[in-house]
Design a protein around this motif. Sequence first.
Motif, PDB file in Angstrom:
ATOM      1  N   LEU A 163       6.144  -7.995  34.287  1.00  0.00           N
ATOM      2  CA  LEU A 163       5.782  -8.389  32.802  1.00  0.00           C
ATOM      3  C   LEU A 163       4.340  -8.271  32.589  1.00  0.00           C
ATOM      4  CD1 LEU A 163       6.717  -9.357  30.371  1.00  0.00           C
ATOM      5  CD2 LEU A 163       6.579 -11.550  30.959  1.00  0.00           C
ATOM      6  N   ALA A 164       3.501  -8.771  33.371  1.00  0.00           N
ATOM      7  CA  ALA A 164       1.892  -8.604  33.060  1.00  0.00           C
ATOM      8  C   ALA A 164       1.299  -7.276  33.183  1.00  0.00           C
ATOM      9  CB  ALA A 164       1.093  -9.596  34.101  1.00  0.00           C
ATOM     10  N   GLN A 185      -3.333 -11.309  29.140  1.00  0.00           N
ATOM     11  CA  GLN A 185      -3.553 -11.981  30.465  1.00  0.00           C
ATOM     12  C   GLN A 185      -3.605 -13.491  30.320  1.00  0.00           C
ATOM     13  OE1 GLN A 185      -2.631  -9.657  32.325  1.00  0.00           O
ATOM     14  NE2 GLN A 185      -4.060  -9.541  33.758  1.00  0.00           N
ATOM     15  N   GLN A 186      -4.079 -13.852  29.325  1.00  0.00           N
ATOM     16  CA  GLN A 186      -4.066 -15.270  28.795  1.00  0.00           C
ATOM     17  C   GLN A 186      -2.689 -15.831  29.032  1.00  0.00           C
ATOM     18  OE1 GLN A 186      -6.402 -17.484  29.091  1.00  0.00           O
ATOM     19  NE2 GLN A 186      -8.321 -16.995  28.364  1.00  0.00           N
ATOM     20  N   GLN A 187      -1.933 -15.135  27.972  1.00  0.00           N
ATOM     21  CA  GLN A 187      -0.547 -15.517  28.192  1.00  0.00           C
ATOM     22  C   GLN A 187       0.279 -15.558  29.626  1.00  0.00           C
ATOM     23  OE1 GLN A 187       1.829 -13.217  25.692  1.00  0.00           O
ATOM     24  NE2 GLN A 187       0.491 -13.087  24.149  1.00  0.00           N
ATOM     25  N   SER A 188      -0.298 -14.501  30.366  1.00  0.00           N
ATOM     26  CA  SER A 188       0.335 -14.530  31.825  1.00  0.00           C
ATOM     27  C   SER A 188      -0.313 -15.623  32.618  1.00  0.00           C
ATOM     28  CB  SER A 188      -0.211 -13.207  32.460  1.00  0.00           C
ATOM     29  OG  SER A 188       0.400 -12.014  31.869  1.00  0.00           O
ATOM     30  N   LEU A 189      -1.519 -15.943  32.394  1.00  0.00           N
ATOM     31  CA  LEU A 189      -1.957 -17.090  33.271  1.00  0.00           C
ATOM     32  C   LEU A 189      -1.281 -18.241  32.871  1.00  0.00           C
ATOM     33  CD1 LEU A 189      -4.237 -18.427  34.890  1.00  0.00           C
ATOM     34  CD2 LEU A 189      -5.641 -18.576  32.817  1.00  0.00           C
ATOM     35  N   THR A 239      -4.995 -13.585  38.251  1.00  0.00           N
ATOM     36  CA  THR A 239      -5.064 -13.301  36.730  1.00  0.00           C
ATOM     37  C   THR A 239      -6.545 -13.797  36.269  1.00  0.00           C
ATOM     38  OG1 THR A 239      -2.857 -13.942  36.674  1.00  0.00           O
ATOM     39  CG2 THR A 239      -4.120 -13.960  34.443  1.00  0.00           C
ATOM     40  N   LEU A 240      -7.135 -14.998  36.833  1.00  0.00           N
ATOM     41  CA  LEU A 240      -8.221 -15.622  36.447  1.00  0.00           C
ATOM     42  C   LEU A 240      -9.586 -14.699  36.982  1.00  0.00           C
ATOM     43  CD1 LEU A 240      -8.326 -19.233  37.760  1.00  0.00           C
ATOM     44  CD2 LEU A 240      -8.172 -18.588  35.284  1.00  0.00           C
ATOM     45  N   ILE A 296     -11.724   0.898  19.005  1.00  0.00           N
ATOM     46  CA  ILE A 296     -10.150   0.830  19.517  1.00  0.00           C
ATOM     47  C   ILE A 296     -10.495   0.486  20.792  1.00  0.00           C
ATOM     48  CG2 ILE A 296      -8.507   2.498  20.623  1.00  0.00           C
ATOM     49  CD1 ILE A 296      -9.150   4.607  18.171  1.00  0.00           C
ATOM     50  N   GLU A 297     -11.618   0.631  21.802  1.00  0.00           N
ATOM     51  CA  GLU A 297     -11.686   0.195  23.031  1.00  0.00           C
ATOM     52  C   GLU A 297     -11.877  -1.538  23.058  1.00  0.00           C
ATOM     53  OE1 GLU A 297     -11.658   0.337  27.143  1.00  0.00           O
ATOM     54  OE2 GLU A 297     -11.134   1.720  25.705  1.00  0.00           O
ATOM     55  N   ALA A 298     -12.578  -1.817  22.000  1.00  0.00           N
ATOM     56  CA  ALA A 298     -13.019  -3.251  21.881  1.00  0.00           C
ATOM     57  C   ALA A 298     -11.774  -4.147  21.405  1.00  0.00           C
ATOM     58  CB  ALA A 298     -13.979  -3.393  20.550  1.00  0.00           C
ATOM     59  N   ARG A 299     -10.772  -3.440  20.832  1.00  0.00           N
ATOM     60  CA  ARG A 299      -9.599  -4.155  20.274  1.00  0.00           C
ATOM     61  C   ARG A 299      -8.559  -4.272  21.404  1.00  0.00           C
ATOM     62  NH1 ARG A 299     -11.698  -7.411  16.850  1.00  0.00           N
ATOM     63  NH2 ARG A 299     -11.980  -6.808  14.716  1.00  0.00           N
ATOM     64  N   TYR A 300      -8.627  -3.167  22.164  1.00  0.00           N
ATOM     65  CA  TYR A 300      -7.842  -3.114  23.469  1.00  0.00           C
ATOM     66  C   TYR A 300      -8.216  -4.006  24.349  1.00  0.00           C
ATOM     67  CZ  TYR A 300      -6.735  -1.995  28.359  1.00  0.00           C
ATOM     68  OH  TYR A 300      -6.351  -1.774  29.546  1.00  0.00           O
ATOM     69  N   ASN A 301      -9.594  -4.225  24.711  1.00  0.00           N
ATOM     70  CA  ASN A 301     -10.013  -5.296  25.674  1.00  0.00           C
ATOM     71  C   ASN A 301      -9.686  -6.808  25.055  1.00  0.00           C
ATOM     72  OD1 ASN A 301     -11.609  -4.375  28.000  1.00  0.00           O
ATOM     73  ND2 ASN A 301     -12.240  -3.063  26.284  1.00  0.00           N
ATOM     74  N   GLN A 302      -9.722  -6.964  23.671  1.00  0.00           N
ATOM     75  CA  GLN A 302      -9.583  -8.200  23.263  1.00  0.00           C
ATOM     76  C   GLN A 302      -7.784  -8.541  23.403  1.00  0.00           C
ATOM     77  OE1 GLN A 302     -10.926  -7.861  19.131  1.00  0.00           O
ATOM     78  NE2 GLN A 302     -12.121  -9.722  19.572  1.00  0.00           N
ATOM     79  N   GLU A 303      -7.095  -7.422  23.203  1.00  0.00           N
ATOM     80  CA  GLU A 303      -5.645  -7.652  23.315  1.00  0.00           C
ATOM     81  C   GLU A 303      -5.087  -7.653  24.904  1.00  0.00           C
ATOM     82  OE1 GLU A 303      -1.584  -7.621  22.072  1.00  0.00           O
ATOM     83  OE2 GLU A 303      -3.229  -7.728  21.008  1.00  0.00           O
ATOM     84  N   ALA A 304      -5.668  -7.000  25.800  1.00  0.00           N
ATOM     85  CA  ALA A 304      -5.614  -7.243  27.039  1.00  0.00           C
ATOM     86  C   ALA A 304      -5.961  -8.710  27.593  1.00  0.00           C
ATOM     87  CB  ALA A 304      -6.114  -6.129  27.835  1.00  0.00           C
ATOM     88  N   TYR A 305      -7.100  -8.966  27.174  1.00  0.00           N
ATOM     89  CA  TYR A 305      -7.456 -10.498  27.274  1.00  0.00           C
ATOM     90  C   TYR A 305      -6.510 -11.455  26.907  1.00  0.00           C
ATOM     91  CZ  TYR A 305     -10.764 -14.647  27.964  1.00  0.00           C
ATOM     92  OH  TYR A 305     -11.361 -15.712  28.243  1.00  0.00           O
ATOM     93  N   ALA A 306      -6.005 -11.476  25.823  1.00  0.00           N
ATOM     94  CA  ALA A 306      -4.945 -12.238  25.395  1.00  0.00           C
ATOM     95  C   ALA A 306      -3.715 -12.070  25.760  1.00  0.00           C
ATOM     96  CB  ALA A 306      -5.012 -11.855  23.941  1.00  0.00           C
TER      97      ALA A 306
END
Length: 481
Positions: A434-435, A190-194, A228-229, A178-188
């Motif tokens: 939003l981010a 933040q990429q949208q926010s970027l 964000t970076l 669950i933690e791994a998938r959370y980090n992937q989701e949060a990364y994605a």
Amino acid sequence: MKTVKVLFPLSLLLLSGCVVGPDYKAPDAALPAKFSQGGHKQADVTLNPWWEAFRDKKLNSLVAQGMGENLDVQQSLERIVESRANVIVAGAGGLPQINAGGSGTVEGQDGSFRRNSGSDDHSETKTLSVGADASWLIDLFGQYRRTKESANASLDAAYDDVNVARLAYLSDLATTYIEARYNQEAYALQQQSLTSRRETLKLTEDIKAAGAASSLDVVQAEGLVNTTLAELPGYQTGFNQSANHIATLLGLPATSVTAGLRKGSAQPWPRYDTKIGVPADLVRNRPDIRRAERQLAAATASIGVAEAQLYPSLTLSGSIDGSRIVASAASGGLTSWSFGPSLNLPIFNGGRLRANVDIAKSAAQQQYLAWKQTVLTGIEEVENALVGLRNSYQTVAALRKVVDSSERALGLARESYKGGATSLLDVLDAERSLAASRVSLAASIRNLANSYVSLNVAIGGGSAIEPPDSKVSETKTSAAY
């Protein structure tokens, strides 16, 4: 005399049926009728594959892969082997002991001396000896029966310990996934926010080129992009650490499963509710409670072992020895034997034996308190998980609305900024909101999934599920013979 010969073995038989020490009775705990969130009496949940509620094929495959390979589980399986051997050792003490041995020697003399006519002397003696001895400690007061009783209870606890290890493995694996998938989701996210913030920066630069924005506006937009970076590497680190831990749980070197997890997947979300049952179900379903109860049984039996040493012990022993001697001049054999009882009376030992009884009683009381603590901790864990799961559902629902509102607010702020009705600060604030709301929603989904895992682990769900080639099944089968 005949009467003595008849009564003596009968008295031994009667004494051997005497077992000192308390007989074990399973403890009772004053449990509430139901949990704070309700619940009804339910069937055994130890075979419920609750992780399948996430409908995540990758998670299911990881669970199956590591069920028999997890090193903690394998260690607990080896403790079963050790406990089975201890049962044999405990039972052997009350059985007759027979030993046999033999030896052979050859002795001789060589030499010469001269009399009237020369002659040589040579003599040789061969000796062959065999013997056997037997002893049997009569279990007058049940010392060895209590010892075996304790060993059998410890063996039961070892079986439950395997399920404790499996439950810990399931909990650790699921929460780490669950933690791994959370980090992937949060990364994605933040990429949208970027991407969005880079668009804002481009828009600001265009407006500045038209003379309607200042250099300060451009610098502020650049700062948000760089912020964000700076956040992205943290999520990558979190994902890799989780993937490495999953590999360790599967008994593999770190990074072995990282490549297989890189292909992103949706955050785990439970698709159905858990039937929590009532607090009394925990005593049957939680392996740590069952293990604590069996350890209490073992400690109770140990009291009898200590008390038996306060009383006399009777040992029947005998031996037989035979030898054969062959000499130069003659040969012959000799056989000797002996048999008789020996009585040991513990008269004075400085209070050591009585202190051993007190130690055993204290150990049993401590184990009772440990069992009671385990039961109460189990109820607490279920209650906490129920509250956490209920509140997580509410938080997720509220944050979804926050994300929708933040997305609309950002769109309106940009349109107003393009038309010159608002400042860049309004756009940047909307992007920050939003981010933050998106990441907060992902974190709440993670918390919800973790609460679901905690609830199922707290009720002992899935703890008895074994891989097809489980060593536990083989051990249980062997123990039956």
